[in-house]
Motif scaffolding. Structure first.
Motif, PDB file in Angstrom:
ATOM      1  N   SER A 105       0.829  -1.202   0.000  1.00  0.00           N
ATOM      2  CA  SER A 105       0.000   0.000   0.000  1.00  0.00           C
ATOM      3  C   SER A 105       0.866   1.255   0.000  1.00  0.00           C
ATOM      4  O   SER A 105       2.071   1.203   0.245  1.00  0.00           O
ATOM      5  N   ILE A 106       0.234   2.393  -0.248  1.00  0.00           N
ATOM      6  CA  ILE A 106       0.954   3.658  -0.281  1.00  0.00           C
ATOM      7  C   ILE A 106       1.572   3.954   1.081  1.00  0.00           C
ATOM      8  O   ILE A 106       2.643   4.563   1.176  1.00  0.00           O
ATOM      9  N   LEU A 135      -1.404   4.201  -8.580  1.00  0.00           N
ATOM     10  CA  LEU A 135      -0.706   5.361  -9.141  1.00  0.00           C
ATOM     11  C   LEU A 135      -1.396   6.661  -8.743  1.00  0.00           C
ATOM     12  O   LEU A 135      -0.740   7.657  -8.424  1.00  0.00           O
ATOM     13  N   ALA A 136      -2.723   6.649  -8.763  1.00  0.00           N
ATOM     14  CA  ALA A 136      -3.473   7.843  -8.375  1.00  0.00           C
ATOM     15  C   ALA A 136      -3.224   8.180  -6.907  1.00  0.00           C
ATOM     16  O   ALA A 136      -3.022   9.347  -6.545  1.00  0.00           O
ATOM     17  N   SER A 137      -3.221   7.158  -6.056  1.00  0.00           N
ATOM     18  CA  SER A 137      -2.969   7.378  -4.629  1.00  0.00           C
ATOM     19  C   SER A 137      -1.563   7.893  -4.395  1.00  0.00           C
ATOM     20  O   SER A 137      -1.343   8.781  -3.565  1.00  0.00           O
ATOM     21  N   ALA A 138      -0.598   7.355  -5.132  1.00  0.00           N
ATOM     22  CA  ALA A 138       0.794   7.780  -4.968  1.00  0.00           C
ATOM     23  C   ALA A 138       0.961   9.246  -5.355  1.00  0.00           C
ATOM     24  O   ALA A 138       1.718   9.979  -4.712  1.00  0.00           O
ATOM     25  N   ALA A 177       1.374  12.052   0.859  1.00  0.00           N
ATOM     26  CA  ALA A 177       2.272  12.963   1.572  1.00  0.00           C
ATOM     27  C   ALA A 177       3.709  12.663   1.147  1.00  0.00           C
ATOM     28  O   ALA A 177       4.018  11.526   0.755  1.00  0.00           O
ATOM     29  N   PRO A 178       4.605  13.653   1.206  1.00  0.00           N
ATOM     30  CA  PRO A 178       5.980  13.467   0.723  1.00  0.00           C
ATOM     31  C   PRO A 178       6.684  12.235   1.265  1.00  0.00           C
ATOM     32  O   PRO A 178       7.324  11.497   0.511  1.00  0.00           O
ATOM     33  N   ALA A 179       6.582  11.977   2.570  1.00  0.00           N
ATOM     34  CA  ALA A 179       7.265  10.813   3.157  1.00  0.00           C
ATOM     35  C   ALA A 179       6.711   9.516   2.595  1.00  0.00           C
ATOM     36  O   ALA A 179       7.464   8.589   2.274  1.00  0.00           O
ATOM     37  N   GLU A 180       5.385   9.443   2.453  1.00  0.00           N
ATOM     38  CA  GLU A 180       4.756   8.237   1.898  1.00  0.00           C
ATOM     39  C   GLU A 180       5.085   8.094   0.420  1.00  0.00           C
ATOM     40  O   GLU A 180       5.338   6.988  -0.068  1.00  0.00           O
ATOM     41  N   TYR A 181       5.056   9.206  -0.290  1.00  0.00           N
ATOM     42  CA  TYR A 181       5.381   9.247  -1.716  1.00  0.00           C
ATOM     43  C   TYR A 181       6.784   8.682  -1.948  1.00  0.00           C
ATOM     44  O   TYR A 181       6.994   7.803  -2.787  1.00  0.00           O
ATOM     45  N   THR A 182       7.739   9.185  -1.169  1.00  0.00           N
ATOM     46  CA  THR A 182       9.128   8.763  -1.310  1.00  0.00           C
ATOM     47  C   THR A 182       9.294   7.282  -0.995  1.00  0.00           C
ATOM     48  O   THR A 182       9.929   6.534  -1.750  1.00  0.00           O
ATOM     49  N   TYR A 203      12.820  18.005  -5.400  1.00  0.00           N
ATOM     50  CA  TYR A 203      11.666  17.735  -6.255  1.00  0.00           C
ATOM     51  C   TYR A 203      10.361  17.851  -5.469  1.00  0.00           C
ATOM     52  O   TYR A 203       9.356  18.358  -5.987  1.00  0.00           O
ATOM     53  N   ILE A 204      10.367  17.401  -4.237  1.00  0.00           N
ATOM     54  CA  ILE A 204       9.175  17.509  -3.399  1.00  0.00           C
ATOM     55  C   ILE A 204       8.818  18.973  -3.172  1.00  0.00           C
ATOM     56  O   ILE A 204       7.642  19.359  -3.209  1.00  0.00           O
TER      57      ILE A 204
END
Length: 266
Positions: free
Chosen positions: A121-122, A153-156, A160-165, A184-185
């Motif tokens: 999961s994300i 992909l939509a959720s990503a 949030a930046p930490a989760e994204y990374t 980039y963030i």
């Protein structure tokens, strides 16, 4: 020594990766050229004077265009705003969209090649997919899989930046360049301000960027040619980081080669 089959697959993947990478770099460079062309041309005409108001036809509310009038001072003011800021804001949005598409294209590729990773999961947890058997029978495995990938992909994209990374690193199986990712963030957060807050800093931006925030709450975010140039460098560094991971981790990946052969990066 690699077998002929593995070697062939490696070359196949490397070429697909290289072509995809050169395409994104060309797109980024073209965006830069377009923006510089606009700025350069506007600088040439910014000082022109006219004694009368200029008549301009613009789309109206109905089928007919509307005629509006602007003085030379008003037009020059618009040109100056575009030269000093607006053109960079517009192009930054396109740069972010281009990089985002590039990043997501690799996540999509890896998830298609290794569907078990969809269960990640994300938020970094291992999850289960609850798929109705009748839906699976009706729509087929491939369509169900594509829907789940699109959902991830939509959720990503909005994480949030930490989760994204964390999510991107885990799906790719390696860490993106940390310093470039941090910049980039901030760039993504700046893009959000341009789109949603007319470039004025809000609490969401401050939360996303933390100590990397470039202005205080309510202030106009600085966006000039220096930031624009630095942003393009950051965009390229992120793309290069993804490309190097792809070659290193998936250059000879048979499942990736199969997906590339069937669907490419679409």
């Amino acid at each position: 020594m690699a077998s002929p089959k593995t070697s062939s697959l490696s070359k196949l993947n490397d070429k697909a990766f290289s072509d995809h990478h050169q395409e994104v770099l060309r797109t980024l460079n073209d965006l830069y050229i377009e923006s510089q062309t606009v700025v350069s041309n506007l600088k040439k005409v910014r000082g022109l004077r006219s004694k009368v108001k200029r008549k301009i036809s613009v789309p109206g509310l109905g089928d007919e265009n509307t005629i509006i009038y602007r003085t030379h001072l008003e037009i020059n003011s618009i040109r100056s705003r575009t030269i000093n800021r607006r053109e960079y804001e517009k192009t930054l949005m396109l740069i972010i969209s281009t990089v985002e598409d590039y990043l997501l294209s690799y996540i999509r590729l890896v998830l298609r090649a290794h569907p078990a990773r969809i269960l990640k999961s994300i938020k970094g947890n291992n999850s289960q997919l609850n798929v109705d058997l009748s839906v699976l029978i009706k729509d087929g495995y491939e369509n169900v899989l594509e829907r789940e990938i699109s959902s991830r992909l939509a959720s990503a994209s909005f994480a949030a930046p930490a989760e994204y990374t964390k999510y991107f690193n885990e799906i790719l199986g390696d860490n993106l360049r940390e310093d470039a990712l941090k910049r980039y963030i901030e760039l993504k957060a700046s893009r959000d301000l341009i789109v949603h807050a007319q470039s004025h800093v809000n609490s969401i931006y401050l939360t996303k960027t933390g100590e990397d925030a470039r202005a205080g709450l309510g202030e106009l975010l600085p966006i000039n040619v220096q930031y624009f140039d630095a942003s393009l460098k950051t965009a390229k560094q992120i793309c290069v980081s993804v490309y190097r991971i792809a070659r290193r981790k998936y250059g000879s990946d048979v499942s990736v080669a199969t997906v590339l052969g069937d669907k490419g990066f679409a």
